[in-house]
Design a protein around this motif. Sequence first.
Motif, PDB file in Angstrom:
ATOM      1  N   THR A 118       0.861  -1.182   0.000  1.00 37.17           N
ATOM      2  CA  THR A 118       0.000   0.000   0.000  1.00 37.17           C
ATOM      3  C   THR A 118       0.895   1.228   0.000  1.00 37.17           C
ATOM      4  OG1 THR A 118      -1.725  -1.149   1.260  1.00 37.17           O
ATOM      5  CG2 THR A 118      -1.813   1.258   1.215  1.00 37.17           C
ATOM      6  N   VAL A 119       0.858   1.978  -1.085  1.00 33.34           N
ATOM      7  CA  VAL A 119       1.731   3.141  -1.233  1.00 33.34           C
ATOM      8  C   VAL A 119       1.038   4.385  -0.686  1.00 33.34           C
ATOM      9  CG1 VAL A 119       2.955   4.611  -2.868  1.00 33.34           C
ATOM     10  CG2 VAL A 119       2.868   2.134  -3.238  1.00 33.34           C
ATOM     11  N   ILE A 120       1.733   5.090   0.188  1.00 29.74           N
ATOM     12  CA  ILE A 120       1.254   6.352   0.751  1.00 29.74           C
ATOM     13  C   ILE A 120       2.234   7.430   0.289  1.00 29.74           C
ATOM     14  CG2 ILE A 120       0.590   7.581   2.852  1.00 29.74           C
ATOM     15  CD1 ILE A 120       0.523   4.786   4.224  1.00 29.74           C
ATOM     16  N   TYR A 121       1.823   8.218  -0.674  1.00 36.17           N
ATOM     17  CA  TYR A 121       2.721   9.207  -1.273  1.00 36.17           C
ATOM     18  C   TYR A 121       2.361  10.599  -0.786  1.00 36.17           C
ATOM     19  CZ  TYR A 121       5.131  11.997  -4.819  1.00 36.17           C
ATOM     20  OH  TYR A 121       5.929  12.917  -5.459  1.00 36.17           O
ATOM     21  N   LEU A 122       3.332  11.268  -0.210  1.00 40.68           N
ATOM     22  CA  LEU A 122       3.138  12.628   0.304  1.00 40.68           C
ATOM     23  C   LEU A 122       4.003  13.577  -0.531  1.00 40.68           C
ATOM     24  CD1 LEU A 122       1.656  14.129   2.611  1.00 40.68           C
ATOM     25  CD2 LEU A 122       3.745  13.912   3.959  1.00 40.68           C
ATOM     26  N   PRO A 123       3.425  14.273  -1.517  1.00 41.17           N
ATOM     27  CA  PRO A 123       4.236  15.111  -2.401  1.00 41.17           C
ATOM     28  C   PRO A 123       4.696  16.414  -1.779  1.00 41.17           C
ATOM     29  CG  PRO A 123       1.925  15.298  -2.989  1.00 41.17           C
ATOM     30  CD  PRO A 123       2.006  14.265  -1.904  1.00 41.17           C
ATOM     31  N   ASN A 124       3.967  16.894  -0.780  1.00 41.13           N
ATOM     32  CA  ASN A 124       4.288  18.178  -0.160  1.00 41.13           C
ATOM     33  C   ASN A 124       4.337  18.000   1.351  1.00 41.13           C
ATOM     34  OD1 ASN A 124       4.640  20.821   0.591  1.00 41.13           O
ATOM     35  ND2 ASN A 124       2.591  21.486  -0.008  1.00 41.13           N
ATOM     36  N   PRO A 125       5.522  18.014   1.943  1.00 41.36           N
ATOM     37  CA  PRO A 125       5.616  17.783   3.386  1.00 41.36           C
ATOM     38  C   PRO A 125       5.292  18.991   4.249  1.00 41.36           C
ATOM     39  CG  PRO A 125       7.800  18.123   2.488  1.00 41.36           C
ATOM     40  CD  PRO A 125       6.849  18.190   1.322  1.00 41.36           C
ATOM     41  N   ALA A 126       4.951  20.114   3.634  1.00 46.39           N
ATOM     42  CA  ALA A 126       4.679  21.328   4.406  1.00 46.39           C
ATOM     43  C   ALA A 126       3.281  21.268   5.022  1.00 46.39           C
ATOM     44  CB  ALA A 126       4.829  22.562   3.524  1.00 46.39           C
ATOM     45  N   VAL A 127       3.017  20.177   5.731  1.00 46.07           N
ATOM     46  CA  VAL A 127       1.706  19.978   6.351  1.00 46.07           C
ATOM     47  C   VAL A 127       1.830  19.757   7.854  1.00 46.07           C
ATOM     48  CG1 VAL A 127       0.601  19.085   4.268  1.00 46.07           C
ATOM     49  CG2 VAL A 127       1.841  17.517   5.775  1.00 46.07           C
ATOM     50  N   GLY A 128       3.047  19.836   8.357  1.00 41.98           N
ATOM     51  CA  GLY A 128       3.251  19.631   9.782  1.00 41.98           C
ATOM     52  C   GLY A 128       3.225  18.160  10.166  1.00 41.98           C
ATOM     53  N   ILE A 147       1.204  14.656   8.297  1.00 44.07           N
ATOM     54  CA  ILE A 147       1.774  13.355   7.925  1.00 44.07           C
ATOM     55  C   ILE A 147       0.907  12.224   8.451  1.00 44.07           C
ATOM     56  CG2 ILE A 147       3.757  11.816   8.233  1.00 44.07           C
ATOM     57  CD1 ILE A 147       5.539  14.291   8.292  1.00 44.07           C
ATOM     58  N   HIS A 148       0.525  12.308   9.716  1.00 43.24           N
ATOM     59  CA  HIS A 148      -0.312  11.260  10.305  1.00 43.24           C
ATOM     60  C   HIS A 148      -1.704  11.247   9.678  1.00 43.24           C
ATOM     61  CE1 HIS A 148       2.805  11.823  13.469  1.00 43.24           C
ATOM     62  NE2 HIS A 148       2.683  10.508  13.575  1.00 43.24           N
ATOM     63  N   HIS A 149      -2.203  12.418   9.362  1.00 40.75           N
ATOM     64  CA  HIS A 149      -3.506  12.523   8.706  1.00 40.75           C
ATOM     65  C   HIS A 149      -3.482  11.800   7.363  1.00 40.75           C
ATOM     66  CE1 HIS A 149      -6.956  14.320   6.644  1.00 40.75           C
ATOM     67  NE2 HIS A 149      -7.412  14.723   7.820  1.00 40.75           N
ATOM     68  N   ALA A 150      -2.410  12.002   6.584  1.00 45.23           N
ATOM     69  CA  ALA A 150      -2.289  11.367   5.275  1.00 45.23           C
ATOM     70  C   ALA A 150      -2.209   9.856   5.404  1.00 45.23           C
ATOM     71  CB  ALA A 150      -1.055  11.907   4.554  1.00 45.23           C
ATOM     72  N   ILE A 151      -1.522   9.374   6.419  1.00 45.88           N
ATOM     73  CA  ILE A 151      -1.393   7.931   6.626  1.00 45.88           C
ATOM     74  C   ILE A 151      -2.752   7.308   6.934  1.00 45.88           C
ATOM     75  CG2 ILE A 151      -0.436   6.180   8.181  1.00 45.88           C
ATOM     76  CD1 ILE A 151       2.056   7.980   8.432  1.00 45.88           C
ATOM     77  N   VAL A 152      -3.463   7.900   7.875  1.00 45.32           N
ATOM     78  CA  VAL A 152      -4.769   7.353   8.269  1.00 45.32           C
ATOM     79  C   VAL A 152      -5.741   7.370   7.095  1.00 45.32           C
ATOM     80  CG1 VAL A 152      -6.765   7.693   9.775  1.00 45.32           C
ATOM     81  CG2 VAL A 152      -4.450   7.956  10.695  1.00 45.32           C
TER      82      VAL A 152
END
Length: 347
Positions: free
Chosen positions: A152-162, A166-171
């Motif tokens: 399961t790929v979790i891709y975060l293109p913009n890390p300027a989210v605090g 990051i945890h929000h994107a994972i969930v």
Amino acid sequence: MNSADTVQDRIDELEAAEDRAAALLERTLLLAGRQAGRRLAPRLAGRTLRLAVAHQRSRTARPRTHRRHQLPGKGRTLIDKIQGFYGFTRMPFGRDMAPGMLHRHSSHAQAAARITWCIGERSLGVITGEVGAGKTVAIRAALDALDHPRHTVIYLPNPAVGVAGIHHAIVTALGGVPKPHRSTLIPQAADALATEHAERGRVPVLIIDEAHLLDHEQLEAVRMLTNHDMDSTSPLACLLIGQPTLRRKIKLGMLAALDQRIAIRYNMPPMTSEETPSHLAHHLALVGRSDTLFSDDAITLIHDTSRGYPRAVNNLAVQSLLSAYADNKSIVDEASARAAVAEVTAE
């Protein structure tokens, strides 16, 4: 601006002036009709209607062209003309390529191999390189080779989210509904990662692009995500992709714990002077040209100016191709490449 754009601009100006004149005439006639009384108004109104209809018919009968996509008087776009002139099936050096069509030069292959190993071992890896070195392209190639039902790929293109972002994107990526408070969101993300691996049999792969923008708190949060089951295993594979400043940031003393957890790290160098011609030939072969199109001098100039970084090579190749086409040249020579370099490097 080229001559085609200049001609089209003039046509657009004339048509706009015609529209304004017709609108002014219509308003004048209507005003005159009101002033002349009821006997004159019907005749003026009828004349106005006839003029408006005639004007609209003339505008409809004359097809309009769009200056940015189609040359005036022609039914073919500039891209179509270039493709026909050089025998391309489509324009070369584009980004919309399937992973299997990518040019696999040495640094690309090295990065893809390390990424694949990192995912297989559920480890933490760092891939760095200058802008346009091909980091994201290497990620795409490595992910394409994965057994997708097992990952399961979790891709975060913009890390300027605090940290919370990051945890929000994972969930969210794992099908959960993120909790609103940070104190509950962090353990929720950790539980979601563990569940994805232990119960669903899929390895979460967290990829953070532009990771050189991560602050210390975010980097520490990434480290904590890899700490599982009393630090005996990791529920996920994590890849930090960024510019070389990321390596220097990780080496800071306050991030020593993160630095020790990194299993693989690789800095992507540019292509060599032997790889750049191969890169150009590969892209041209994909669009139907296996013969020589770029002269040796042009390739040398493109390589030296781009320093061998794939994105810069592609940009200069396209500019050189356009310059050669404008001069009606069948071969992209050094003069065309020099004109492209002047355009790209101009301030």
